[in-house]
Motif scaffolding. Sequence first.
Motif, mmCIF file in Angstrom:
data_model
loop_
_atom_site.group_PDB
_atom_site.id
_atom_site.type_symbol
_atom_site.label_atom_id
_atom_site.label_comp_id
_atom_site.label_asym_id
_atom_site.label_seq_id
_atom_site.Cartn_x
_atom_site.Cartn_y
_atom_site.Cartn_z
ATOM 1 N N ARG A 156 1.434 -1.294 -0.322
ATOM 2 C CA ARG A 156 -0.300 0.349 -0.040
ATOM 3 C C ARG A 156 0.936 1.036 -0.263
ATOM 4 O O ARG A 156 0.198 2.193 -0.237
ATOM 5 C CB ARG A 156 -0.626 -0.523 1.041
ATOM 6 C CG ARG A 156 -2.149 -0.579 1.281
ATOM 7 C CD ARG A 156 -2.988 -0.208 1.644
ATOM 8 N NE ARG A 156 -2.812 -0.613 3.564
ATOM 9 C CZ ARG A 156 -3.114 -1.815 4.497
ATOM 10 N NH1 ARG A 156 -4.074 -3.005 3.572
ATOM 11 N NH2 ARG A 156 -2.909 -2.221 5.414
ATOM 12 N N ASN A 157 1.982 1.342 0.423
ATOM 13 C CA ASN A 157 2.504 2.087 0.781
ATOM 14 C C ASN A 157 2.499 3.723 0.981
ATOM 15 O O ASN A 157 2.620 4.593 0.989
ATOM 16 C CB ASN A 157 3.292 2.567 -1.053
ATOM 17 C CG ASN A 157 4.251 1.706 -1.186
ATOM 18 O OD1 ASN A 157 5.160 1.028 -0.638
ATOM 19 N ND2 ASN A 157 4.477 1.801 -2.790
ATOM 20 N N ASP A 158 1.840 3.104 1.877
ATOM 21 C CA ASP A 158 0.870 4.430 2.945
ATOM 22 C C ASP A 158 1.544 5.102 4.451
ATOM 23 O O ASP A 158 0.843 5.413 4.666
ATOM 24 C CB ASP A 158 -0.614 4.109 2.859
ATOM 25 C CG ASP A 158 -0.927 2.976 4.236
ATOM 26 O OD1 ASP A 158 -0.094 2.085 4.020
ATOM 27 O OD2 ASP A 158 -2.260 2.927 4.034
ATOM 28 N N CYS A 159 3.329 3.653 4.794
ATOM 29 C CA CYS A 159 3.320 4.145 5.919
ATOM 30 C C CYS A 159 4.855 3.846 6.241
ATOM 31 O O CYS A 159 5.117 2.921 5.121
ATOM 32 C CB CYS A 159 3.039 3.837 6.854
ATOM 33 S SG CYS A 159 2.395 2.489 7.199
ATOM 34 N N LEU A 160 5.838 3.893 7.428
ATOM 35 C CA LEU A 160 6.696 3.532 7.144
ATOM 36 C C LEU A 160 7.393 3.350 8.332
ATOM 37 O O LEU A 160 6.738 4.451 9.108
ATOM 38 C CB LEU A 160 7.562 4.145 5.858
ATOM 39 C CG LEU A 160 8.188 5.450 5.605
ATOM 40 C CD1 LEU A 160 9.197 6.103 6.628
ATOM 41 C CD2 LEU A 160 9.131 5.754 4.632
ATOM 42 N N MET A 161 8.636 3.484 8.307
ATOM 43 C CA MET A 161 9.318 2.583 9.599
ATOM 44 C C MET A 161 10.957 3.744 9.912
ATOM 45 O O MET A 161 11.540 3.452 8.773
ATOM 46 C CB MET A 161 9.686 0.986 10.205
ATOM 47 C CG MET A 161 8.679 0.565 10.229
ATOM 48 S SD MET A 161 7.371 1.115 11.522
ATOM 49 C CE MET A 161 5.667 0.461 10.598
ATOM 50 N N THR A 162 10.593 4.758 10.374
ATOM 51 C CA THR A 162 11.426 6.011 10.238
ATOM 52 C C THR A 162 13.324 5.702 11.071
ATOM 53 O O THR A 162 14.055 5.728 10.308
ATOM 54 C CB THR A 162 11.121 7.328 10.955
ATOM 55 O OG1 THR A 162 11.088 6.454 12.290
ATOM 56 C CG2 THR A 162 10.114 8.072 10.584
ATOM 57 N N CYS A 163 12.418 4.051 11.392
ATOM 58 C CA CYS A 163 14.200 3.926 11.670
ATOM 59 C C CYS A 163 15.323 2.830 10.793
ATOM 60 O O CYS A 163 15.885 2.703 10.620
ATOM 61 C CB CYS A 163 14.473 2.726 12.601
ATOM 62 S SG CYS A 163 12.732 1.583 12.903
ATOM 63 N N VAL A 164 14.331 2.499 9.383
ATOM 64 C CA VAL A 164 14.548 1.345 8.347
ATOM 65 C C VAL A 164 14.714 1.996 7.533
ATOM 66 O O VAL A 164 14.925 1.385 6.566
ATOM 67 C CB VAL A 164 14.943 0.428 9.259
ATOM 68 C CG1 VAL A 164 16.004 0.036 10.198
ATOM 69 C CG2 VAL A 164 13.208 -0.448 9.164
ATOM 70 N N SER A 165 13.376 2.131 7.031
ATOM 71 C CA SER A 165 12.900 2.641 5.626
ATOM 72 C C SER A 165 13.514 3.774 5.364
ATOM 73 O O SER A 165 14.038 4.682 5.733
ATOM 74 C CB SER A 165 11.252 3.081 5.852
ATOM 75 O OG SER A 165 10.850 2.248 6.311
ATOM 76 N N ARG A 166 13.838 3.354 4.061
ATOM 77 C CA ARG A 166 14.335 4.436 3.095
ATOM 78 C C ARG A 166 13.416 4.492 1.692
ATOM 79 O O ARG A 166 12.063 4.104 2.018
ATOM 80 C CB ARG A 166 15.677 3.999 2.831
ATOM 81 C CG ARG A 166 16.897 4.153 3.545
ATOM 82 C CD ARG A 166 18.129 3.196 3.154
ATOM 83 N NE ARG A 166 18.551 4.589 3.371
ATOM 84 C CZ ARG A 166 19.790 5.488 4.029
ATOM 85 N NH1 ARG A 166 19.206 5.460 5.732
ATOM 86 N NH2 ARG A 166 19.939 6.936 3.853
ATOM 87 N N ALA A 167 13.428 5.304 0.731
ATOM 88 C CA ALA A 167 13.378 5.611 -0.127
ATOM 89 C C ALA A 167 14.033 4.848 -1.831
ATOM 90 O O ALA A 167 15.034 5.026 -2.142
ATOM 91 C CB ALA A 167 12.913 7.227 -0.807
ATOM 92 N N ARG A 168 12.637 5.056 -2.641
ATOM 93 C CA ARG A 168 12.664 3.761 -4.106
ATOM 94 C C ARG A 168 12.591 4.764 -4.499
ATOM 95 O O ARG A 168 13.603 5.110 -5.605
ATOM 96 C CB ARG A 168 12.323 2.881 -4.034
ATOM 97 C CG ARG A 168 12.130 1.482 -3.107
ATOM 98 C CD ARG A 168 11.478 0.586 -4.389
ATOM 99 N NE ARG A 168 10.771 -0.378 -2.878
ATOM 100 C CZ ARG A 168 11.877 -1.585 -3.490
ATOM 101 N NH1 ARG A 168 12.892 -1.564 -3.920
ATOM 102 N NH2 ARG A 168 11.863 -2.151 -2.582
ATOM 103 N N SER A 169 12.060 6.086 -4.432
ATOM 104 C CA SER A 169 11.678 7.282 -5.539
ATOM 105 C C SER A 169 12.918 8.864 -4.675
ATOM 106 O O SER A 169 13.635 8.109 -4.245
ATOM 107 C CB SER A 169 10.327 7.787 -5.459
ATOM 108 O OG SER A 169 9.794 7.187 -4.005
ATOM 109 N N GLU A 170 12.866 9.480 -5.665
ATOM 110 C CA GLU A 170 13.682 10.000 -5.748
ATOM 111 C C GLU A 170 13.115 11.195 -4.386
ATOM 112 O O GLU A 170 14.485 11.371 -2.958
ATOM 113 C CB GLU A 170 14.561 11.030 -6.033
ATOM 114 C CG GLU A 170 14.903 10.883 -7.492
ATOM 115 C CD GLU A 170 15.504 12.174 -7.871
ATOM 116 O OE1 GLU A 170 15.058 13.024 -7.826
ATOM 117 O OE2 GLU A 170 15.544 11.056 -9.571
ATOM 118 N N LYS A 171 12.172 11.399 -3.733
ATOM 119 C CA LYS A 171 12.089 11.703 -2.679
ATOM 120 C C LYS A 171 10.350 11.318 -1.952
ATOM 121 O O LYS A 171 10.092 10.792 -2.792
ATOM 122 C CB LYS A 171 11.134 13.665 -3.120
ATOM 123 C CG LYS A 171 10.757 14.033 -2.247
ATOM 124 C CD LYS A 171 10.568 16.014 -2.701
ATOM 125 C CE LYS A 171 9.124 15.416 -2.681
ATOM 126 N NZ LYS A 171 8.708 17.603 -3.258
#
Lengths: 600, 213, 287
Positions: free
Chosen positions: A580-595
Amino acid sequence: MTEQTLKTLDRARAARQWHPVATSDDLRMRHVYHGQILGRELAVWRADDGHVNVWENRCLHRGVRLSIGINDGHELACQYHGWRYANRTAGCTYIPAHPADAPARTICNNTYPATERYGLVWTGEAPEGTAPDAPELQHAGNHLLVLRSLPVNAPLHLTAGHLADYTFYRSDHTRPATQVSTHLRRAGEFQVAVDWTDENGTSALVFFLQPTDNHRTSVHAVLATSKPPDNPLQRLKDHNFAMSLLRDRIEQAARQHPTPAAFTVASPRVSEALATLPKLAATGRKAPLRVVVKSIRDVATEIKAFELISVDTQLPTFQPGAHIDVHLANAQVRQYSLTNAPGQTDRYIIAVKREADGNGGSAFLHQSVRVGDTLAISLPRNNFPLRRDAVNTLLIAGGIGITPLLAMAQTLKSADHPFHLHYFVQDQSHAAFPQLLSTFGTHISMHTGLSPEQTRTTLANTLEGYKPASHVYLCGPAAMLSAARDLAYRMNWPDEAIHFEFFKNTTDVTTDQAFTVELARSGLTLTVESGQTLLHTLRTNGVELPSSCEQGACGTCRVGVLDGEPLHQDVYLSDAEHQRNDCLMTCVSRARSEKLVLDI
Amino acid sequence: MITLYDYELSGNCYKIRLLLSILGIKYHSHTVEFYPAAEHKAPWFRQINPLGQLPVLQDDDYTLCDSQAIMVYLASRYDSGNSWYPRDDPQRLGSVSRWLAFADSITNSASSARLVEGFFYDFDAVACRAEAHRLFRILDEHLWFNAKSGHHWIVTGDSPTIADIACFPYIMLSEEGSISRQDYPAIRRWSDHVKRIPGFTVMPGIFPAGPAQ
Amino acid sequence: MSLCNDPVIRNQWHVICALEDISPRNTHTTLLGESVSFAANTDTTGARAWRTDAPDTSLPVTCAYGYLWTCLGTADKPLFALPEYAEADRRNVCAATVGVRVSAPRAVENFLDMGHFPYVHTGILGEQPHTEVREYDVTVEESTNDVIATRCRFYQPMAAAGADGGMLVEYIYRVPHPYCSVLYKSCPSDESRLDVIALFVQPVTEETIRAHALVSVIDENSTDLSIRMFQQTIFGQDKPILENQFPKRLPLDPRAETPIRADKSAIVYRRWLSDLGITYGVIPAAA
């Protein structure tokens, strides 16, 4: 004596002293004793571990007397809404109206110090020093007999004045009258000591006066004899008879004076934080507690249990499912679940498995930490709260994932809630805490040495036939956990009935690529450099976020994603949630898109 | 078939419900509205009990009034172990009768004070409370010395009797008549024991106790 | 006994007795610390009330919702509306009047509370382990200034006769008067309508009350007796809790007690009492 009767109690001074509130015998059989000192009502109860609790007699939720509550040996439950308060800490461990929440705030009832001396329970509002000495009772070899305490409807000083004239009467007229003489040894404000002499010789009798209220007093009495009394029951009866007659005289005398007004006692106010509904607290990682390792023992192959006790203060309240961060001397931080039973509030017990390929945390604890060492730990946090409103609860553990489920199983067992624990281990020797496991009787199934396929089949059998209001709690290795979650979803377990806790993230987390984040609500655009986490970048720019495991396993630092495609890297979210890509974990998640655009 | 003429908020009726529950006897409850309708004074009910008092028990064609008498009957007829009404032990049996009479005194004082406060009866509440405190002091002393000798019940022995049930309700409801039990710790501990008797059941105004250790 | 000098409370209509219990004989009760007498009119319908120490004067009276109401001050507003009472097919039962040693606002707050159902009304209005209080909404309605709690749902065992097991029951609570509250719940016999249970509290003193209940239901099966007995049981179970609450007056200082989300209606009710300036039966928050 006339002068004494006119004297009034100096409440402020008396508040700094210890007073007897009950006899030790009054606190048997999981009773909740209704006590009172200086007009303040107290709920006094002994837990099964022997600890005596003296609490404000008011549940701080809605002011109901706790003395009508239920002492289950570990916790005291309020009759009104079933809130549970822990032995020792008086911290709230469970609020039934919100069974899915860990109590979000440190809700704690007001407690008073307690000690036992001369067979009596002593307390006070703000007592200084230790419970008072009675030199007559101190002689080594003296035998102490606690007489029946008598509540008297009279002010303390009037009562004390009469006790100085205590005379011993025979209640049993079948015995020949013997010469009984009494002699006043000393008379203080709260203590009166007399000698009395009969055919058995001379004994010391000390009266301790409990200032129940301005117009009510309880007289406790302890008799010291040099040899064990031949017939203690007869002595108790003799004194009870004499004291009852004396009580009549005191109460008669009290009726000659105007009754002093009862003390007005203010209920303590709750803290600012408790007065309003809680907001999500923004806290970073802190290690405010210092604990001492009291014992280390092997509880299975490669698993050691650490018993941690507080250096100076009471350990904070925890709930089943809670964990602590242990800050190690090698600058690492590791999370360990508390395995404690309810009410076991004088220590934390964690279990640590030595990970052969681990990055040093478990090895450090196994090799370097010794009994007597001090460790820095966080406050207990609960990302894995246990509901107690389930019709049935399934607990599924793999390996060291048993630890939070042990706390849950003990809680459910103690409250007689239906549950079953499935424990998957390599072999019997790897099953942690075998003695504790054996106490679960028919509530536990051991699954040893299963292949991944066999594990899947067993899990499928276990999860079959979901019934409404059932809940399942999963903790174990990532592979087993994902398998179990997938099976549960497929067998129609609703999301909210599946609870899980990863104890580590086995994904290889990369931090290579830099990327840009836009914070929609804060109006900030930040760059997350390679080698740094999003969480770290946010914090260094003044955006406080709660976090716990910081390895993508616990879900604490989750934030919403408004735009962009995250590189998740966590094990907390399910595959569907990842997509769903509507949330992430700020401790490990990063970006596939540039922003990425985040909802903070 | 047993029929109990019953009123939920009556301590005297509760004595019978409690004993029936403990003895595991099924029964039919026929509600008589004591308050506010005063149905127990209605002609139809006075044909059953001319005294106009609750409870009344009908066991097939046998009718009996008076809560203590009903307990004597139920225990004698249905308690095969003879423990609730110890017919084979003259001394304990005598003691049971003594405390049944005492329970009536508790009803006349503590229950009357409760009727004044909750149901607006016109009794001398001050006198009722003073008498209840006098009785509670006597019972507390009795229970304290019994406990010292290792006995938990009102009548000395290893098991409870109908004397415990007779005294229990209006002691537990005393605070509804502004009679505090704070000064009677032995009574309070004894009430925990009564609440842990297998088959124990509550009534409005009485809370359950926690599990025994 | 201290007299009431709270003008808002003095000028309210207060319930004193069920109409069916009023006889032509003079009866006395206490309202706001003052002795009040009342009797049924012999020539006309209705009743009259007067201060016991001033038998030649009259107090204003209203006969409404099965009860007699009076006012010791100036009754500047009519009594709140309860239109359901007049619906022809309803059973209106004056279900209970019970004396309780507690303040009127504590009794109202208990009436608004669902969290205690499994513990205090075990097996009737709730049952463990179904203890959860789900999210609900509370507002003060602008037009009427009533407190309204909606979307209240709670698990009730044996919610309907013959139902197998329990179910979630939906409630609406309304507080139209500082000392009165009305509960609307789904009606088992007609899905389109709501049964009504109202609590009318008579403030005898600041710390003692007479709690009166009105039950207004669409129900052809239950007898009046069973409706009254049900309500007496509920009141009988609440009474020892209320009498063990301290302080007896409701504290309006937010730091006196610890609310949780389940207590939203109580939080709004306490704030509403503060905004109305009520001082009788409460401990006002320090200014």
